[in-house]
Scaffold this motif. Structure first.
Motif, PDB file in Angstrom:
ATOM      1  N   LEU A 138     -10.309   9.958  45.553  1.00 23.05           N
ATOM      2  CA  LEU A 138     -10.571   8.831  44.659  1.00 23.05           C
ATOM      3  C   LEU A 138     -10.645   7.513  45.410  1.00 23.05           C
ATOM      4  N   PHE A 139      -9.773   7.330  46.420  1.00 26.15           N
ATOM      5  CA  PHE A 139      -9.691   6.046  47.102  1.00 26.15           C
ATOM      6  C   PHE A 139     -10.356   6.040  48.475  1.00 26.15           C
ATOM      7  N   THR A 140     -11.059   7.101  48.813  1.00 23.35           N
ATOM      8  CA  THR A 140     -11.816   7.120  50.070  1.00 23.35           C
ATOM      9  C   THR A 140     -13.291   7.421  49.815  1.00 23.35           C
ATOM     10  N   LYS A 141     -13.592   8.624  49.380  1.00 18.97           N
ATOM     11  CA  LYS A 141     -14.980   9.027  49.207  1.00 18.97           C
ATOM     12  C   LYS A 141     -15.608   8.413  47.964  1.00 18.97           C
ATOM     13  N   TYR A 142     -14.837   8.327  46.878  1.00 22.27           N
ATOM     14  CA  TYR A 142     -15.377   7.836  45.614  1.00 22.27           C
ATOM     15  C   TYR A 142     -14.800   6.467  45.233  1.00 22.27           C
ATOM     16  N   VAL A 143     -14.390   5.673  46.222  1.00 25.71           N
ATOM     17  CA  VAL A 143     -13.792   4.378  45.904  1.00 25.71           C
ATOM     18  C   VAL A 143     -14.831   3.422  45.306  1.00 25.71           C
ATOM     19  N   PHE A 144     -16.082   3.491  45.772  1.00 23.42           N
ATOM     20  CA  PHE A 144     -17.117   2.613  45.221  1.00 23.42           C
ATOM     21  C   PHE A 144     -17.378   2.944  43.751  1.00 23.42           C
ATOM     22  N   ALA A 145     -17.496   4.233  43.435  1.00 23.33           N
ATOM     23  CA  ALA A 145     -17.699   4.630  42.042  1.00 23.33           C
ATOM     24  C   ALA A 145     -16.494   4.259  41.183  1.00 23.33           C
ATOM     25  N   PHE A 146     -15.294   4.354  41.772  1.00 23.39           N
ATOM     26  CA  PHE A 146     -14.083   3.987  41.036  1.00 23.39           C
ATOM     27  C   PHE A 146     -14.077   2.497  40.692  1.00 23.39           C
ATOM     28  N   GLU A 147     -14.462   1.651  41.649  1.00 17.85           N
ATOM     29  CA  GLU A 147     -14.495   0.217  41.386  1.00 17.85           C
ATOM     30  C   GLU A 147     -15.607  -0.141  40.404  1.00 17.85           C
ATOM     31  N   ILE A 148     -16.751   0.534  40.507  1.00 20.18           N
ATOM     32  CA  ILE A 148     -17.839   0.277  39.559  1.00 20.18           C
ATOM     33  C   ILE A 148     -17.414   0.655  38.142  1.00 20.18           C
ATOM     34  N   THR A 149     -16.695   1.774  38.020  1.00 25.28           N
ATOM     35  CA  THR A 149     -16.203   2.177  36.705  1.00 25.28           C
ATOM     36  C   THR A 149     -15.201   1.171  36.148  1.00 25.28           C
ATOM     37  N   SER A 150     -14.343   0.644  37.010  1.00 26.51           N
ATOM     38  CA  SER A 150     -13.379  -0.375  36.563  1.00 26.51           C
ATOM     39  C   SER A 150     -14.094  -1.627  36.073  1.00 26.51           C
ATOM     40  N   ALA A 151     -15.112  -2.068  36.828  1.00 22.99           N
ATOM     41  CA  ALA A 151     -15.879  -3.243  36.395  1.00 22.99           C
ATOM     42  C   ALA A 151     -16.620  -2.973  35.095  1.00 22.99           C
ATOM     43  N   LEU A 152     -17.123  -1.735  34.934  1.00 23.90           N
ATOM     44  CA  LEU A 152     -17.818  -1.376  33.704  1.00 23.90           C
ATOM     45  C   LEU A 152     -16.874  -1.406  32.504  1.00 23.90           C
ATOM     46  N   LEU A 153     -15.665  -0.910  32.685  1.00 25.75           N
ATOM     47  CA  LEU A 153     -14.699  -0.922  31.579  1.00 25.75           C
ATOM     48  C   LEU A 153     -14.304  -2.347  31.203  1.00 25.75           C
ATOM     49  N   ILE A 154     -14.123  -3.207  32.207  1.00 28.14           N
ATOM     50  CA  ILE A 154     -13.787  -4.603  31.909  1.00 28.14           C
ATOM     51  C   ILE A 154     -14.935  -5.287  31.176  1.00 28.14           C
ATOM     52  N   THR A 155     -16.171  -5.021  31.634  1.00 29.77           N
ATOM     53  CA  THR A 155     -17.333  -5.597  30.959  1.00 29.77           C
ATOM     54  C   THR A 155     -17.442  -5.092  29.518  1.00 29.77           C
ATOM     55  N   ALA A 156     -17.167  -3.801  29.310  1.00 21.62           N
ATOM     56  CA  ALA A 156     -17.212  -3.252  27.953  1.00 21.62           C
ATOM     57  C   ALA A 156     -16.148  -3.885  27.065  1.00 21.62           C
ATOM     58  N   ALA A 157     -14.955  -4.134  27.621  1.00 19.47           N
ATOM     59  CA  ALA A 157     -13.901  -4.777  26.834  1.00 19.47           C
ATOM     60  C   ALA A 157     -14.298  -6.202  26.444  1.00 19.47           C
ATOM     61  N   LEU A 158     -14.868  -6.949  27.403  1.00 20.52           N
ATOM     62  CA  LEU A 158     -15.319  -8.311  27.088  1.00 20.52           C
ATOM     63  C   LEU A 158     -16.463  -8.291  26.072  1.00 20.52           C
ATOM     64  N   GLY A 159     -17.385  -7.323  26.222  1.00 24.79           N
ATOM     65  CA  GLY A 159     -18.478  -7.211  25.259  1.00 24.79           C
ATOM     66  C   GLY A 159     -17.986  -6.882  23.864  1.00 24.79           C
ATOM     67  N   ALA A 160     -16.972  -6.011  23.770  1.00 19.76           N
ATOM     68  CA  ALA A 160     -16.401  -5.687  22.459  1.00 19.76           C
ATOM     69  C   ALA A 160     -15.757  -6.921  21.819  1.00 19.76           C
ATOM     70  N   MET A 161     -15.091  -7.738  22.644  1.00 17.79           N
ATOM     71  CA  MET A 161     -14.492  -8.966  22.105  1.00 17.79           C
ATOM     72  C   MET A 161     -15.557  -9.936  21.612  1.00 17.79           C
ATOM     73  N   VAL A 162     -16.659 -10.049  22.364  1.00 15.31           N
ATOM     74  CA  VAL A 162     -17.725 -10.973  21.960  1.00 15.31           C
ATOM     75  C   VAL A 162     -18.412 -10.488  20.689  1.00 15.31           C
ATOM     76  N   LEU A 163     -18.687  -9.162  20.607  1.00 20.08           N
ATOM     77  CA  LEU A 163     -19.379  -8.635  19.433  1.00 20.08           C
ATOM     78  C   LEU A 163     -18.491  -8.649  18.195  1.00 20.08           C
ATOM     79  N   ALA A 164     -17.184  -8.455  18.393  1.00 21.85           N
ATOM     80  CA  ALA A 164     -16.276  -8.437  17.244  1.00 21.85           C
ATOM     81  C   ALA A 164     -15.948  -9.836  16.742  1.00 21.85           C
TER      82      ALA A 164
END
Length: 271
Positions: A138-164
């Motif tokens: 998770l923190f070596t081979k797939y660390v880039f995908a892990f960080e992209i997923t974290s940024a995606l979840l944060i963006t989704a949370a902010l989008g949910a707040m804006v839409l709601a």
């Protein structure tokens, strides 16, 4: 043999629950179907000698994520009608594009699982156990995908707040405004309590004023509507007529509120 039987039984249950979650029109049933899918995945992880993933699946997803879904259902309500007004322009195009991308990823994942050579559990966990192996991957081979997923979840949370978030159409009524409107109205004193000067000291019985007349404002409108719908009216025709009149006023008020909300949504879409 037991592992194969468990897999096929849980596979049928999980796929059926997933289809029920997608095609069910009631949000509560969809949430229950989603919980069934998560529990089936946890059992499959446990059968595959991965107790850590099974525990995470139950604690994080079945526990925390399902609590989030139930919390949203409590806020929105199970009887809320779906709105067919598109508030975001072009959302169908992006939804179709996202669906095609997900389909491509799904096909690639199945092809990788079918045609790739099998490594085996012993070879995959030879670096100090399955928990350490998951952490290393998770923190070596797939660390880039892990960080992209974290940024995606944060963006989704902010989008949910804006839409709601809904813009307030009118100014917020303060306690001072409520007190002023109350004393400028017809009845500055509190409403009479139910059962006052009545034979029955019950919350669904209208109060009788000192002159013997019925105080319709003493009955809660939700209780009055419930009594009318379930035919729980008192034998006294005067009290029964007061409860019916309160229920009719509540229904008319609800229709006016729905019309106002529909007009507000139409104005927002027009803007």
């Amino acid at each position: 043999m037991g592992e194969t039987i468990t897999f096929w039984v849980l596979a049928v249950v999980s796929v059926g629950a997933a289809l029920g979650m997608v095609f069910n029109r009631k949000a509560v049933y969809s949430a229950l179907m989603l919980g069934t899918v998560m529990l089936c995945l946890a059992v499959l992880y446990a059968v595959q000698d991965a107790p850590f993933l099974a525990a995470v699946q139950i604690i994080v997803y079945t526990g925390a994520i399902m609590m989030l879904f139930l919390f949203v259902l409590m806020l929105v309500g199970v009887d809320s009608s779906d709105s067919f007004v598109e508030t975001l322009k072009g959302q169908r195009f992006w939804a179709i594009l996202a669906g095609l991308g997900f389909l491509a990823l799904f096909v690639l994942a199945i092809g990788n699982a079918v045609f790739a050579p099998q490594v085996g559990l012993a070879a995959a966990t030879q670096q100090g156990g399955y928990i350490r192996s998951i952490a290393l991957q998770l923190f070596t081979k797939y660390v880039f995908a892990f960080e992209i997923t974290s940024a995606l979840l944060i963006t989704a949370a902010l989008g949910a707040m804006v839409l709601a978030h809904r813009e307030r159409l009118t100014e917020k009524v303060t306690q001072k405004d409520l007190a002023r409107a109350r004393f400028l109205g017809d009845q500055p004193s509190p409403l009479p309590g139910p059962g006052t000067y009545a034979r029955n000291n019950a919350i669904d019985m209208p109060a009788l004023l000192p002159d013997g007349s019925v105080a319709e404002s003493s009955v809660n409108r939700y209780i009055a509507r419930y009594d009318v719908e379930h035919d729980h009216l008192p034998e006294n025709p005067k009290l029964a007529e007061a409860i019916k009149h309160t229920a009719e006023e509540d229904e008319a008020r609800a229709d006016v509120d729905k019309d106002a909300e529909r007009d507000a949504e139409t104005n927002e879409v027009t803007k």
